[in-house]
Design a protein around this motif. Structure first.
Motif, PDB file in Angstrom:
ATOM      1  N   GLU A  90       0.620  -0.634  -0.337  1.00 28.57           N
ATOM      2  CA  GLU A  90       0.320   0.565   0.019  1.00 28.57           C
ATOM      3  C   GLU A  90       0.633   1.687  -0.016  1.00 28.57           C
ATOM      4  O   GLU A  90       2.080   1.544   0.127  1.00 28.57           O
ATOM      5  CB  GLU A  90      -1.025   0.222   1.325  1.00 28.57           C
ATOM      6  N   MET A  91       0.700   2.393  -1.323  1.00 26.95           N
ATOM      7  CA  MET A  91       0.520   3.592  -1.298  1.00 26.95           C
ATOM      8  C   MET A  91      -0.106   4.234   0.032  1.00 26.95           C
ATOM      9  O   MET A  91      -1.514   4.254   0.213  1.00 26.95           O
ATOM     10  CB  MET A  91       1.312   4.319  -2.373  1.00 26.95           C
ATOM     11  N   LEU A  92       0.721   5.062   1.229  1.00 23.98           N
ATOM     12  CA  LEU A  92       0.408   6.308   2.289  1.00 23.98           C
ATOM     13  C   LEU A  92       0.809   7.990   1.284  1.00 23.98           C
ATOM     14  O   LEU A  92       1.208   8.053   0.288  1.00 23.98           O
ATOM     15  CB  LEU A  92       0.956   6.126   2.768  1.00 23.98           C
ATOM     16  N   ILE A  93      -0.636   7.942   1.360  1.00 24.34           N
ATOM     17  CA  ILE A  93      -0.130   9.487   0.702  1.00 24.34           C
ATOM     18  C   ILE A  93      -0.628  10.706   1.586  1.00 24.34           C
ATOM     19  O   ILE A  93      -1.669  10.655   2.500  1.00 24.34           O
ATOM     20  CB  ILE A  93      -1.366   9.321  -0.481  1.00 24.34           C
ATOM     21  N   SER A  94       0.059  11.710   1.595  1.00 22.96           N
ATOM     22  CA  SER A  94      -0.148  12.945   3.003  1.00 22.96           C
ATOM     23  C   SER A  94      -0.189  13.900   2.324  1.00 22.96           C
ATOM     24  O   SER A  94       0.803  14.455   1.184  1.00 22.96           O
ATOM     25  CB  SER A  94       0.462  12.786   3.972  1.00 22.96           C
ATOM     26  N   LEU A  95      -0.389  15.281   2.484  1.00 20.04           N
ATOM     27  CA  LEU A  95      -0.495  16.009   2.479  1.00 20.04           C
ATOM     28  C   LEU A  95       1.736  16.797   2.534  1.00 20.04           C
ATOM     29  O   LEU A  95       1.999  16.644   3.724  1.00 20.04           O
ATOM     30  CB  LEU A  95      -1.403  17.700   2.710  1.00 20.04           C
ATOM     31  N   THR A  96       2.002  18.173   1.852  1.00 16.98           N
ATOM     32  CA  THR A  96       3.427  18.115   2.543  1.00 16.98           C
ATOM     33  C   THR A  96       3.119  19.667   2.470  1.00 16.98           C
ATOM     34  O   THR A  96       1.534  20.349   2.387  1.00 16.98           O
ATOM     35  CB  THR A  96       3.964  18.600   0.912  1.00 16.98           C
ATOM     36  N   GLU A  97       3.789  20.142   2.901  1.00 15.24           N
ATOM     37  CA  GLU A  97       3.635  22.006   3.652  1.00 15.24           C
ATOM     38  C   GLU A  97       2.745  22.942   2.169  1.00 15.24           C
ATOM     39  O   GLU A  97       1.648  23.056   2.536  1.00 15.24           O
ATOM     40  CB  GLU A  97       4.854  22.546   4.009  1.00 15.24           C
ATOM     41  N   LYS A  98       3.491  22.704   0.945  1.00 19.24           N
ATOM     42  CA  LYS A  98       2.709  23.349  -0.020  1.00 19.24           C
ATOM     43  C   LYS A  98       1.738  22.432  -0.184  1.00 19.24           C
ATOM     44  O   LYS A  98       0.673  23.182  -0.345  1.00 19.24           O
ATOM     45  CB  LYS A  98       3.516  22.619  -0.914  1.00 19.24           C
ATOM     46  N   GLY A  99       0.593  21.520  -0.298  1.00 14.65           N
ATOM     47  CA  GLY A  99      -0.236  21.167   0.013  1.00 14.65           C
ATOM     48  C   GLY A  99      -1.114  22.047   1.053  1.00 14.65           C
ATOM     49  O   GLY A  99      -1.954  22.305   0.230  1.00 14.65           O
ATOM     50  N   GLU A 100      -0.236  21.828   1.829  1.00 14.16           N
ATOM     51  CA  GLU A 100      -2.058  22.977   3.314  1.00 14.16           C
ATOM     52  C   GLU A 100      -1.882  24.302   2.840  1.00 14.16           C
ATOM     53  O   GLU A 100      -2.511  25.016   2.702  1.00 14.16           O
ATOM     54  CB  GLU A 100      -0.689  22.632   4.563  1.00 14.16           C
ATOM     55  N   ARG A 101      -0.782  24.694   2.781  1.00 13.82           N
ATOM     56  CA  ARG A 101      -0.977  25.920   1.816  1.00 13.82           C
ATOM     57  C   ARG A 101      -2.415  26.409   0.504  1.00 13.82           C
ATOM     58  O   ARG A 101      -2.882  27.325   1.132  1.00 13.82           O
ATOM     59  CB  ARG A 101       0.533  26.925   1.371  1.00 13.82           C
ATOM     60  N   THR A 102      -1.784  25.358  -0.198  1.00 10.19           N
ATOM     61  CA  THR A 102      -2.127  25.058  -1.624  1.00 10.19           C
ATOM     62  C   THR A 102      -3.655  25.152  -0.907  1.00 10.19           C
ATOM     63  O   THR A 102      -4.732  26.079  -2.315  1.00 10.19           O
ATOM     64  CB  THR A 102      -1.568  24.569  -2.175  1.00 10.19           C
ATOM     65  N   ILE A 103      -4.156  24.257  -0.074  1.00 10.06           N
ATOM     66  CA  ILE A 103      -5.485  23.844   0.063  1.00 10.06           C
ATOM     67  C   ILE A 103      -5.888  25.207   0.864  1.00 10.06           C
ATOM     68  O   ILE A 103      -7.462  25.637   0.340  1.00 10.06           O
ATOM     69  CB  ILE A 103      -5.347  22.652   1.196  1.00 10.06           C
ATOM     70  N   GLU A 104      -5.028  25.696   1.189  1.00 12.02           N
ATOM     71  CA  GLU A 104      -6.033  27.209   2.275  1.00 12.02           C
ATOM     72  C   GLU A 104      -5.881  28.140   1.235  1.00 12.02           C
ATOM     73  O   GLU A 104      -7.239  29.071   1.114  1.00 12.02           O
ATOM     74  CB  GLU A 104      -5.077  27.988   3.342  1.00 12.02           C
ATOM     75  N   GLN A 105      -5.250  28.363   0.122  1.00  6.20           N
ATOM     76  CA  GLN A 105      -5.660  29.499  -1.075  1.00  6.20           C
ATOM     77  C   GLN A 105      -6.815  29.128  -1.740  1.00  6.20           C
ATOM     78  O   GLN A 105      -7.016  30.070  -2.176  1.00  6.20           O
ATOM     79  CB  GLN A 105      -4.218  29.224  -1.728  1.00  6.20           C
ATOM     80  N   VAL A 106      -6.803  27.524  -2.167  1.00  7.79           N
ATOM     81  CA  VAL A 106      -8.063  27.141  -2.936  1.00  7.79           C
ATOM     82  C   VAL A 106      -9.551  28.154  -2.112  1.00  7.79           C
ATOM     83  O   VAL A 106      -9.817  28.685  -2.521  1.00  7.79           O
ATOM     84  CB  VAL A 106      -7.763  25.857  -3.227  1.00  7.79           C
ATOM     85  N   ARG A 107      -9.406  27.613  -1.081  1.00  8.41           N
ATOM     86  CA  ARG A 107     -10.385  27.800   0.058  1.00  8.41           C
ATOM     87  C   ARG A 107     -10.474  29.430   0.482  1.00  8.41           C
ATOM     88  O   ARG A 107     -11.721  29.319   0.258  1.00  8.41           O
ATOM     89  CB  ARG A 107      -9.405  27.735   1.490  1.00  8.41           C
ATOM     90  N   GLN A 108      -9.372  29.953   0.373  1.00 12.28           N
ATOM     91  CA  GLN A 108      -9.834  31.662   0.475  1.00 12.28           C
ATOM     92  C   GLN A 108     -10.701  32.106  -0.602  1.00 12.28           C
ATOM     93  O   GLN A 108     -11.393  32.311  -1.505  1.00 12.28           O
ATOM     94  CB  GLN A 108      -9.095  32.662   0.959  1.00 12.28           C
ATOM     95  N   GLN A 109      -9.733  31.521  -2.060  1.00 16.54           N
ATOM     96  CA  GLN A 109     -10.407  31.847  -3.131  1.00 16.54           C
ATOM     97  C   GLN A 109     -11.300  31.498  -3.740  1.00 16.54           C
ATOM     98  O   GLN A 109     -13.145  32.234  -4.319  1.00 16.54           O
ATOM     99  CB  GLN A 109      -9.040  31.310  -4.591  1.00 16.54           C
ATOM    100  N   SER A 110     -12.162  29.902  -3.537  1.00 14.82           N
ATOM    101  CA  SER A 110     -13.145  29.665  -3.709  1.00 14.82           C
ATOM    102  C   SER A 110     -14.348  30.614  -2.473  1.00 14.82           C
ATOM    103  O   SER A 110     -15.511  30.911  -2.673  1.00 14.82           O
ATOM    104  CB  SER A 110     -13.714  28.215  -3.543  1.00 14.82           C
ATOM    105  N   ILE A 111     -14.264  30.809  -2.037  1.00 15.45           N
ATOM    106  CA  ILE A 111     -15.102  31.870  -0.581  1.00 15.45           C
ATOM    107  C   ILE A 111     -15.174  33.011  -1.328  1.00 15.45           C
ATOM    108  O   ILE A 111     -16.706  33.603  -1.710  1.00 15.45           O
ATOM    109  CB  ILE A 111     -14.529  32.175   0.851  1.00 15.45           C
TER     110      ILE A 111
END
Length: 150
Positions: A90-111
């Motif tokens: 099995e492969m485990l998938i997790s966010l990197t710091e860049k992924g965390e920043r990106t999700i927050e940017q997407v959230r703010q832009q979508s709001i």
């Protein structure tokens, strides 16, 4: 529902898909430079590390499609992929710091995007849209369950 109304609903759903930007492969409806599938994948691993198969199940996509999707996210530095030490198949998938920043940017832009769209509607109409989407999505899920049984 009468046939004409069903056809009108179908046309309106198709218009929504086009105007909302869901056919665009490289940009989200809010204008972020990732595909909708990539953002959905990032959102799914936002709060927990997932096995590739779990991510495929949550996205309702084939494992091979999700594998390619994850490959792109790894190359972009948004997620990391590691072998599960408890089950090396099995492969485990997790966010990197860049992924965390990106999700927050997407959230703010979508709001901001949704606020801009919703400002053209009354509060009552906004509630109707919310309720309509909830009911239509619920009906889709019920129908999907029936199709799985066939």
């Amino acid at each position: 529902m009468e046939l004409n109304n069903i056809l009108e609903l179908r046309l309106n759903v198709q218009k929504f898909i086009r105007h909302f930007g869901l056919l665009e492969q490289t940009v989200t409806p809010c204008g972020f430079q990732l595909s909708v599938s990539q953002v959905f994948a990032l959102q799914e691993v936002e709060n927990s590390t997932l096995i590739l198969g779990e991510l495929a199940d949550r996205l309702h996509l084939e494992r091979s499609s999700v594998s390619r999707l994850v490959d792109g996210l790894v190359k972009g530095g948004f997620v990391s992929r590691e072998i599960n030490e408890q089950n090396r198949r099995e492969m485990l998938i997790s966010l990197t710091e860049k992924g965390e920043r990106t999700i927050e940017q997407v959230r703010q832009q979508s709001i901001r995007f949704y606020q801009n769209v919703l400002q053209h509607m009354t509060e009552a109409d906004q509630q109707l849209v919310q309720q309509g989407f909830e009911k239509f999505t619920g009906a889709l899920l019920k129908n999907k369950g029936k199709q799985d049984e066939i």
